[in-house]
Scaffold this motif. Structure first.
Motif, mmCIF file in Angstrom:
data_model
loop_
_atom_site.group_PDB
_atom_site.id
_atom_site.type_symbol
_atom_site.label_atom_id
_atom_site.label_comp_id
_atom_site.label_asym_id
_atom_site.label_seq_id
_atom_site.Cartn_x
_atom_site.Cartn_y
_atom_site.Cartn_z
ATOM 1 N N ALA A 182 2.590 4.238 5.648
ATOM 2 C CA ALA A 182 3.933 4.814 5.796
ATOM 3 C C ALA A 182 5.035 3.792 5.504
ATOM 4 N N PHE A 183 4.789 2.518 5.808
ATOM 5 C CA PHE A 183 5.773 1.463 5.565
ATOM 6 C C PHE A 183 6.263 1.488 4.120
ATOM 7 N N HIS A 184 5.339 1.805 3.186
ATOM 8 C CA HIS A 184 5.665 1.768 1.755
ATOM 9 C C HIS A 184 6.218 3.099 1.232
ATOM 10 N N GLY A 185 6.608 3.981 2.131
ATOM 11 C CA GLY A 185 7.203 5.247 1.695
ATOM 12 C C GLY A 185 6.184 6.325 1.379
ATOM 13 N N VAL A 186 4.933 6.090 1.789
ATOM 14 C CA VAL A 186 3.884 7.085 1.559
ATOM 15 C C VAL A 186 3.985 8.174 2.620
ATOM 16 N N THR A 187 4.130 9.409 2.190
ATOM 17 C CA THR A 187 4.202 10.539 3.113
ATOM 18 C C THR A 187 2.804 11.119 3.298
ATOM 19 N N ASP A 239 -0.638 5.833 -14.854
ATOM 20 C CA ASP A 239 -1.894 6.584 -14.868
ATOM 21 C C ASP A 239 -2.940 5.783 -14.092
ATOM 22 N N ILE A 240 -4.045 6.456 -13.761
ATOM 23 C CA ILE A 240 -5.164 5.734 -13.151
ATOM 24 C C ILE A 240 -5.614 4.668 -14.146
ATOM 25 N N GLY A 241 -5.758 3.429 -13.700
ATOM 26 C CA GLY A 241 -6.169 2.337 -14.576
ATOM 27 C C GLY A 241 -5.021 1.486 -15.084
ATOM 28 N N THR A 242 -3.767 1.934 -14.894
ATOM 29 C CA THR A 242 -2.618 1.141 -15.328
ATOM 30 C C THR A 242 -2.628 -0.219 -14.626
ATOM 31 N N PRO A 243 -2.575 -1.355 -15.388
ATOM 32 C CA PRO A 243 -2.537 -2.668 -14.744
ATOM 33 C C PRO A 243 -1.185 -2.924 -14.080
ATOM 34 N N VAL A 244 -1.221 -3.514 -12.883
ATOM 35 C CA VAL A 244 0.013 -3.781 -12.137
ATOM 36 C C VAL A 244 -0.015 -5.192 -11.561
ATOM 37 N N GLU A 245 1.184 -5.690 -11.210
ATOM 38 C CA GLU A 245 1.285 -6.990 -10.536
ATOM 39 C C GLU A 245 2.295 -6.858 -9.395
ATOM 40 N N ALA A 246 2.154 -7.746 -8.408
ATOM 41 C CA ALA A 246 3.023 -7.673 -7.238
ATOM 42 C C ALA A 246 4.425 -8.170 -7.584
ATOM 43 N N THR A 247 5.419 -7.569 -6.956
ATOM 44 C CA THR A 247 6.810 -7.981 -7.139
ATOM 45 C C THR A 247 7.556 -7.748 -5.833
ATOM 46 N N PHE A 248 8.468 -8.663 -5.494
ATOM 47 C CA PHE A 248 9.140 -8.641 -4.188
ATOM 48 C C PHE A 248 10.289 -7.629 -4.195
ATOM 49 N N ARG A 249 10.355 -6.744 -3.218
ATOM 50 C CA ARG A 249 11.366 -5.697 -3.189
ATOM 51 C C ARG A 249 11.921 -5.438 -1.793
ATOM 52 N N ARG A 250 13.138 -4.893 -1.803
ATOM 53 C CA ARG A 250 13.707 -4.313 -0.590
ATOM 54 C C ARG A 250 13.098 -2.919 -0.484
ATOM 55 N N VAL A 251 12.426 -2.609 0.626
ATOM 56 C CA VAL A 251 11.670 -1.359 0.732
ATOM 57 C C VAL A 251 12.498 -0.254 1.379
ATOM 58 N N SER A 252 13.041 -0.535 2.573
ATOM 59 C CA SER A 252 13.820 0.487 3.279
ATOM 60 C C SER A 252 14.635 -0.201 4.361
ATOM 61 N N GLU A 253 15.457 0.575 5.064
ATOM 62 C CA GLU A 253 16.192 -0.002 6.185
ATOM 63 C C GLU A 253 16.278 0.996 7.331
ATOM 64 N N ASP A 254 16.412 0.459 8.541
ATOM 65 C CA ASP A 254 16.559 1.275 9.749
ATOM 66 C C ASP A 254 18.033 1.580 9.965
ATOM 67 N N GLY A 255 18.599 2.446 9.182
ATOM 68 C CA GLY A 255 20.006 2.802 9.352
ATOM 69 C C GLY A 255 20.927 1.638 9.003
ATOM 70 N N GLU A 256 22.229 1.753 9.331
ATOM 71 C CA GLU A 256 23.215 0.752 8.912
ATOM 72 C C GLU A 256 23.095 -0.562 9.669
ATOM 73 N N ASP A 257 22.707 -0.497 10.942
ATOM 74 C CA ASP A 257 22.666 -1.714 11.768
ATOM 75 C C ASP A 257 21.251 -2.238 11.979
ATOM 76 N N GLY A 258 20.266 -1.583 11.404
ATOM 77 C CA GLY A 258 18.878 -1.924 11.707
ATOM 78 C C GLY A 258 18.307 -2.976 10.770
ATOM 79 N N VAL A 259 17.004 -3.168 10.906
ATOM 80 C CA VAL A 259 16.277 -4.133 10.093
ATOM 81 C C VAL A 259 16.238 -3.652 8.644
ATOM 82 N N GLU A 285 5.751 -5.208 -3.508
ATOM 83 C CA GLU A 285 5.279 -3.917 -4.009
ATOM 84 C C GLU A 285 4.633 -4.209 -5.363
ATOM 85 N N PHE A 286 4.495 -3.226 -6.233
ATOM 86 C CA PHE A 286 3.829 -3.459 -7.522
ATOM 87 C C PHE A 286 4.668 -2.906 -8.671
ATOM 88 N N ARG A 287 4.506 -3.524 -9.868
ATOM 89 C CA ARG A 287 5.131 -2.991 -11.083
ATOM 90 C C ARG A 287 4.094 -3.066 -12.203
#
Lengths: 389, 135
Positions: free
Chosen positions: A138-143, B101-121, B127-129
């Motif tokens: 879920a952390f990664h946005g997986v529903t 697609d299934i089998g697409t090669p990917v590598e890790a990349t650093f991202r902002r994922v989400s936030e807990d509202g305006e004042d949260g973490v 993640e991957f690209r």
């Protein structure tokens, strides 16, 4: 089992968006119907097990075991809440069976209840997602739909399952639900409607998904040797099985199969001394269309990867020579109040085996199976029942 | 998603893909495990940093996002098979859903994922690209 156990009473509310009914109302209604069915006053009940996934988030109330014993007028008997996400209900039935089989109690009520519509759909969806791994999925946005969508994508890749195949269980289940007065969706849908409904998580669309529902169900179990005190048609518990798997989908060797289903089913068939083809009617866990396709494979009703074609041939219809799957309408069309679903599956099988299922009756049904899944397959409960006469 | 301490505890795993390897059987785990499910008491876990390279095992496109992900939708999520063996769930960024697609090669990349509202973490993670071939 130490001693044979039978079901002697069943009851359930209508499933749906029941705005006028509270959590307590729902449970009491189902419980009273089960007591009436068994011809009991309530004094006979020695213990209760209640399946409930998340009253804490849905109605901001924990400690619901006490609440239920209180509102049912059954204090001071022990009441225990059982939680395994969407398998909570099946697990509650299993606890009741074990308690009677062990000799600890004679008459036990197993119930399941969920009140999901007091919160917004967004909040309900977020609560359901807690059945997945919060830190690593879920952390990664997986529903939750996305997890089953990833199962579907892999199943399509490995076995050639098509988008049309995915639509077939929901179409069948809606057709069956038109014959079930307690179902949430009593109307038919077409393959085209499923395929053209809005995308939720590719390749799954809105009509691939079970709904948010309110509802409750209850069953009463006792030793088989006592059963005829309460009913002329006791339904015998032939097997109760449960298995666990990793919480997260990514920790499994093969995500196109639910290993916990395979393991629980193997144990259940062995306990009952039967083969999959001996089952006449089954209620399986179709929280998403792909879940039913995978379930009929993992339960051994068809070979792995062949479910799509089997549905195409109508193999699981009420009037098929094969096993009838989800004559009630399943979670998709009967509704899916998560904690109640596993108990409601047992209610349906009992009615089918008694020959009391009305227009959706499976002719001559003698052996029935229930299959209840928690999360993406982290918990699975399988029961097998048979007519007692 | 649980506040500061819960996120802080997993920073090594999320920022550097630190998993665990069982010294007894050699199996690599990500997310990390305290106990090797194969060896249990016989096993001995050591931290290991993973390469972040792998390929897509399965995927979906989230159209109805959870809270905190509204601005990203629609977005691709996947289970990635890492070259060291483990499968891991993540988001696939910097791509159109159609090129995955299934089998697409990917590598890790650093991202902002989400936030807990305006004042949260604010939550960050690898993640991957998709890995693009040199032009």
């Amino acid at each position: 089992m130490n001693r044979d156990v039978a079901i002697v009473g069943v009851g359930m509310t209508r499933f749906g968006e029941l705005w006028d009914k509270s959590f307590d109302d729902l449970f009491v209604e189902a419980g009273l119907e089960a007591l009436e069915d068994a011809g009991m006053s309530g004094d006979e009940i020695e213990a209760m097990y209640v399946g409930n996934m998340s009253a804490g988030r849905f109605i901001d109330q924990e400690h619901v075991a006490s609440l239920i014993a209180d509102r049912s007028g059954l204090t001071p008997i022990p009441c225990t809440r059982v939680e395994a996400a969407c398998a909570s209900g099946g697990l509650a039935v299993r606890q009741a069976i074990l308690a009677v089989a062990s000799g600890m109690y004679d008459v036990v009520l197993a119930g399941g209840v969920e009140k999901m519509t007091d919160v917004t759909t967004e909040e309900a969806t977020a609560t359901l997602a807690t059945a997945a791994d919060q830190e690593w999925e879920a952390f990664h946005g997986v529903t939750f739909p996305a997890l089953y969508a990833m199962i579907a994508r892999r199943h399509m890749h490995e076995y050639g399952t098509t988008r049309e195949h995915l639509a077939l269980p929901p179409v069948k289940n809606h057709r069956n639900a038109t014959k079930n007065p307690k179902a949430q969706f009593r109307f038919e849908i077409t393959v085209e409607q499923v395929i053209e409904s809005p995308l939720v998580a590719d390749p799954l669309r809105l009509l691939d998904c079970s709904p948010v529902s309110d509802g409750a169900a209850a069953v009463i179990v006792c030793p088989l040797e006592m059963a005829r005190e309460f009913t002329d048609t006791p339904i015998v518990v032939r097997a109760t099985a449960q298995a666990s798997d990793s919480l997260a989908l990514h920790d499994r060797e093969d995500i196109t199969t639910l290993r916990a289903t395979v393991e629980a089913a193997r144990s259940a068939y062995r306990q009952a001394g039967i083969e999959p083809e001996d089952v006449d009617v089954a209620e399986v866990h179709d929280c998403f269309s792909i879940a039913e396709l995978v379930a009929v494979e993992d339960l051994g009703f068809v070979e792995k990867g062949e479910s799509g074609e089997a549905y195409h041939e109508g193999m699981f219809e009420i009037d098929s020579d094969h096993v009838a799957v989800n004559p009630s309408g399943g979670l998709k069309a009967k509704g899916h109040p998560v904690g109640a679903s596993g108990v409601a599956q047992v209610v349906e099988i009992v009615e089918q085996l008694r020959g009391e299922a009305g227009k959706r009756q499976v002719d001559g049904a003698e052996i029935g199976l229930t299959h209840n899944v928690g999360g993406s397959g982290g918990t699975v409960v399988v029961h097998i029942f048979e007519r007692g006469d | 998603m649980g506040g500061v301490p819960r996120f802080w505890r997993s920073i090594d795993n999320r920022y550097r893909l630190v998993g665990t390897r069982c010294e007894n059987c050699g199996e690599v785990y990500f997310p990390p495990r305290v106990v090797c499910p194969k060896c249990r008491r016989e096993g001995e876990m050591k931290e290991v940093e993973l390469s972040g390279r792998g390929e897509i095992y399965t995927y979906s496109v989230v159209r109805v996002p959870p809270e905190g992900f509204e601005e990203k939708a629609p977005y691709v999520v996947a289970i990635v098979k890492l070259e060291e063996g483990p499968l891991v769930t993540g988001m696939i960024v910097d791509c159109d859903p159609g090129e995955i697609d299934i089998g697409t090669p990917v590598e890790a990349t650093f991202r902002r994922v989400s936030e807990d509202g305006e004042d949260g973490v604010i939550y960050y993670s690898l993640e991957f690209r998709p890995v693009r071939r040199e032009e």
